[in-house]
Scaffold this active site. Sequence first.
Site, PDB file in Angstrom:
ATOM      1  N   LYS A 120       0.878  -1.184   0.000  1.00 66.39           N
ATOM      2  CA  LYS A 120       0.000   0.000   0.000  1.00 66.39           C
ATOM      3  C   LYS A 120       0.905   1.219   0.000  1.00 66.39           C
ATOM      4  O   LYS A 120       2.016   1.171   0.519  1.00 66.39           O
ATOM      5  CB  LYS A 120      -0.872   0.014   1.259  1.00 66.39           C
ATOM      6  CG  LYS A 120      -2.053   0.946   1.170  1.00 66.39           C
ATOM      7  CD  LYS A 120      -3.217   0.268   0.485  1.00 66.39           C
ATOM      8  CE  LYS A 120      -4.365   1.188   0.215  1.00 66.39           C
ATOM      9  NZ  LYS A 120      -5.541   0.432  -0.264  1.00 66.39           N
ATOM     10  N   ASP A 145      -6.897   4.327  -4.639  1.00 64.33           N
ATOM     11  CA  ASP A 145      -7.567   4.205  -3.336  1.00 64.33           C
ATOM     12  C   ASP A 145      -8.167   5.590  -3.080  1.00 64.33           C
ATOM     13  O   ASP A 145      -8.372   6.359  -4.038  1.00 64.33           O
ATOM     14  CB  ASP A 145      -6.557   3.795  -2.245  1.00 64.33           C
ATOM     15  CG  ASP A 145      -7.244   3.349  -0.948  1.00 64.33           C
ATOM     16  OD1 ASP A 145      -7.709   2.205  -0.889  1.00 64.33           O
ATOM     17  OD2 ASP A 145      -7.333   4.146   0.008  1.00 64.33           O
TER      18      ASP A 145
HETATM   19  P1  NDP Z   1     -12.810   7.811  -2.959  1.00 66.38           P
HETATM   20  O1  NDP Z   1     -11.735   8.810  -2.800  1.00 66.38           O
HETATM   21  O2  NDP Z   1     -13.330   7.542  -4.319  1.00 66.38           O
HETATM   22  O3  NDP Z   1     -14.042   8.155  -2.037  1.00 66.38           O
HETATM   23  C1  NDP Z   1     -13.924   8.257  -0.657  1.00 66.38           C
HETATM   24  C2  NDP Z   1     -15.260   8.659  -0.080  1.00 66.38           C
HETATM   25  O4  NDP Z   1     -15.218   8.577   1.333  1.00 66.38           O
HETATM   26  C3  NDP Z   1     -15.648  10.089  -0.411  1.00 66.38           C
HETATM   27  O5  NDP Z   1     -17.034  10.168  -0.456  1.00 66.38           O
HETATM   28  C4  NDP Z   1     -15.084  10.860   0.775  1.00 66.38           C
HETATM   29  O6  NDP Z   1     -15.739  12.095   1.006  1.00 66.38           O
HETATM   30  C5  NDP Z   1     -15.363   9.883   1.896  1.00 66.38           C
HETATM   31  N1  NDP Z   1     -14.360  10.030   2.980  1.00 66.38           N
HETATM   32  C6  NDP Z   1     -13.011  10.015   2.883  1.00 66.38           C
HETATM   33  N2  NDP Z   1     -12.427  10.210   4.071  1.00 66.38           N
HETATM   34  C7  NDP Z   1     -13.428  10.353   4.943  1.00 66.38           C
HETATM   35  C8  NDP Z   1     -13.480  10.585   6.320  1.00 66.38           C
HETATM   36  N3  NDP Z   1     -12.366  10.727   7.057  1.00 66.38           N
HETATM   37  N4  NDP Z   1     -14.718  10.647   6.895  1.00 66.38           N
HETATM   38  C9  NDP Z   1     -15.834  10.483   6.150  1.00 66.38           C
HETATM   39  N5  NDP Z   1     -15.844  10.281   4.829  1.00 66.38           N
HETATM   40  C10 NDP Z   1     -14.671  10.217   4.242  1.00 66.38           C
HETATM   41  O7  NDP Z   1     -12.237   6.468  -2.305  1.00 66.38           O
HETATM   42  P2  NDP Z   1     -12.697   4.963  -2.540  1.00 66.38           P
HETATM   43  O8  NDP Z   1     -14.163   4.894  -2.752  1.00 66.38           O
HETATM   44  O9  NDP Z   1     -11.794   4.368  -3.536  1.00 66.38           O
HETATM   45  O10 NDP Z   1     -12.320   4.303  -1.138  1.00 66.38           O
HETATM   46  C11 NDP Z   1     -13.250   4.217  -0.055  1.00 66.38           C
HETATM   47  C12 NDP Z   1     -12.815   3.107   0.892  1.00 66.38           C
HETATM   48  O11 NDP Z   1     -12.762   1.858   0.188  1.00 66.38           O
HETATM   49  C13 NDP Z   1     -11.413   3.265   1.502  1.00 66.38           C
HETATM   50  O12 NDP Z   1     -11.417   2.675   2.781  1.00 66.38           O
HETATM   51  C14 NDP Z   1     -10.536   2.417   0.585  1.00 66.38           C
HETATM   52  O13 NDP Z   1      -9.351   2.011   1.206  1.00 66.38           O
HETATM   53  C15 NDP Z   1     -11.479   1.255   0.323  1.00 66.38           C
HETATM   54  N6  NDP Z   1     -11.215   0.440  -0.856  1.00 66.38           N
HETATM   55  C16 NDP Z   1     -11.093   0.999  -2.089  1.00 66.38           C
HETATM   56  C17 NDP Z   1     -10.881   0.193  -3.192  1.00 66.38           C
HETATM   57  C18 NDP Z   1     -10.841   0.743  -4.572  1.00 66.38           C
HETATM   58  O14 NDP Z   1     -10.752  -0.059  -5.498  1.00 66.38           O
HETATM   59  N7  NDP Z   1     -10.921   2.040  -4.778  1.00 66.38           N
HETATM   60  C19 NDP Z   1     -10.714  -1.259  -3.054  1.00 66.38           C
HETATM   61  C20 NDP Z   1     -10.937  -1.748  -1.710  1.00 66.38           C
HETATM   62  C21 NDP Z   1     -11.153  -0.919  -0.665  1.00 66.38           C
HETATM   63  P3  NDP Z   1     -15.208  13.463   0.344  1.00 66.38           P
HETATM   64  O15 NDP Z   1     -15.719  13.443  -1.063  1.00 66.38           O
HETATM   65  O16 NDP Z   1     -15.773  14.522   1.194  1.00 66.38           O
HETATM   66  O17 NDP Z   1     -13.702  13.403   0.428  1.00 66.38           O
HETATM   67  O1  2IT Z   2      -7.746  -1.581  -0.784  1.00 67.05           O
HETATM   68  C1  2IT Z   2      -7.704  -2.079  -1.926  1.00 67.05           C
HETATM   69  O2  2IT Z   2      -7.877  -3.287  -2.108  1.00 67.05           O
HETATM   70  C2  2IT Z   2      -7.484  -1.183  -3.059  1.00 67.05           C
HETATM   71  N1  2IT Z   2      -7.389   0.022  -2.873  1.00 67.05           N
HETATM   72  C3  2IT Z   2      -7.345  -1.738  -4.445  1.00 67.05           C
HETATM   73  C4  2IT Z   2      -5.969  -2.286  -4.671  1.00 67.05           C
HETATM   74  C5  2IT Z   2      -5.643  -2.688  -6.077  1.00 67.05           C
HETATM   75  O3  2IT Z   2      -4.464  -3.010  -6.299  1.00 67.05           O
HETATM   76  O4  2IT Z   2      -6.515  -2.716  -6.946  1.00 67.05           O
END
Ligand code: NDP
Ligand code: 2IT
Length: 460
Positions: free
Chosen positions: A140, A180
């Site tokens: 990561k 992420d």
């Molecule tokens: P994005 O940046 O696309 O979206 C994040 C969202 O969460 C936004 O709506 C943001 O709000 C909100 N957010 C971020 N920080 C906070 C906080 N401290 N309190 C409340 N809301 C918050 O990220 P992702 O959707 O990609 O990721 C979301 C989660 O999923 C994370 O935990 C990530 O690690 C996990 N994840 C992501 C993967 C991926 O493929 N992208 C895969 C597996 C897990 P705002 O718009 O106001 O910033």
């Molecule tokens: O938390 C996660 O699994 C991710 N942000 C996606 C990682 C990836 O390599 O697609």
Amino acid sequence: MEITTRNNAEHKSKANDYVHEVFELVKQRNPGEKEFLQATREIFDSLRPVFLKHPEYIHNGILERITEPDRVITFRVAWEDDTGKVQVNRGFRVQFNNSLGPYKGGIRFHPTVNSSIMKFLAFEQTFKNALTGQPIGAGKGGSDFNPKGKSEREIMRFTQSFITELSKYIGPDMDVPAGDIGVGKREIGYMFGQYNRLRGGYEAGVFTGKDPNHGGSLGRKEATGYGTVYFVEEMLKNVNDSFEGKKVVVSGSGNVAIYAMEKAIELGAVVLACSDSTGYIYDPKGINVETIKQLKEFDSKRIREYTKTHPNAVYHDGCTDIWSVACDIALPCATQNEMDKDDAIMLIENGVRAVGEGANMPCTEDAILAFQAKGVLFAPAKAANAGGVAVSAMEMSQNSMRLSWTVEEVDEKLKTVMKNIYTSCYSAAESYGHPGNLVIGANIAGFLKVADAMVAHGIH
Ligand code: NDP
Ligand code: 2IT
């Protein structure tokens, strides 16, 4: 009979002592790293029955080794803002474990990024990636850079500076980053361009989450959110239930949240609320995902703007209050520790039946225990959100083969992966004496895969 009982008791106490001693060591080595210690504590608690059955893992020092990253890289990221002022951020890449394949995991740009958060995410990734059954190790990375309020050019300059340093440590067979929080296909595009510029070639497989028009996989954008819903669907099927007609609440409105909402609606659910980091919206008629996509994916606006085009909806300040909305299924898809015990109790009192973690470690330990104590079906992040990285691994395969699968092919493979993950978590929980506990099942099934590879590869 007496001897067997005594032997069992001895084994049990040896396994417990081992887990306890190694956790003390991890605490000493990583003082103050609360998220990392939270993630390791959960794994340690789950693994006691494994060491009881497999003392060879104790002999091979697997727990000591699996909790110590292969390496942690930190570096200065200097860049010039639009006014010509020099800004400095800190960059990270934690290469945690490559027993199953090249290091693999996302990059996060968010002001809260620090060593503890990077290490917890990379540690969790070790087990998650193993669960996918694909040949990927775990890592990561990220930076405390805040993309909010930055111009497009500032984001490009920062990202180019970040990858100029990181490029020394990554590569298609070495370490393959993806997106992420705060990193999507635009940022991946800048990283990919700068990496190839530095190398003087075109290494398609060095990043995943690329634009499908330039080497990305169709279906990657949707994969984490869809995968979470597929996993919860499996969990519901097991009790003869489904998403049909259910009230769902999804936190966040980013990549994972949007596609979790889209799939839940497609399966017949009504999504009543979603959020961003400043507040949440409640739409009694059901959230319109196309509006959310326009606001968040394209216009980078705040979620409160939703009420302008949907007057039935109400905006509330404060994102964690979203858990006061009564629902059947809750999908926390924003960030770590966004749901605590009080939130869990509120959801339980309002009749929640299933919880699926789309984000990484969104529920505190107390919240998870509260759900389990009341028989709420609980899908842990490592298993439930593994669809994103699983399709990333498919992107790596397509890049190696220099061909592209259709979105239908990718979705079919994603469904199979999520089903298989569910089955292995369910079976591991059962065979290690905790039927129905998918937290323990996911931890054990992921651990066994990595531990066996570590034993096979010798001590290092
Ligand atoms: P994005 O940046 O696309 O979206 C994040 C969202 O969460 C936004 O709506 C943001 O709000 C909100 N957010 C971020 N920080 C906070 C906080 N401290 N309190 C409340 N809301 C918050 O990220 P992702 O959707 O990609 O990721 C979301 C989660 O999923 C994370 O935990 C990530 O690690 C996990 N994840 C992501 C993967 C991926 O493929 N992208 C895969 C597996 C897990 P705002 O718009 O106001 O910033
Ligand atoms: O938390 C996660 O699994 C991710 N942000 C996606 C990682 C990836 O390599 O697609």
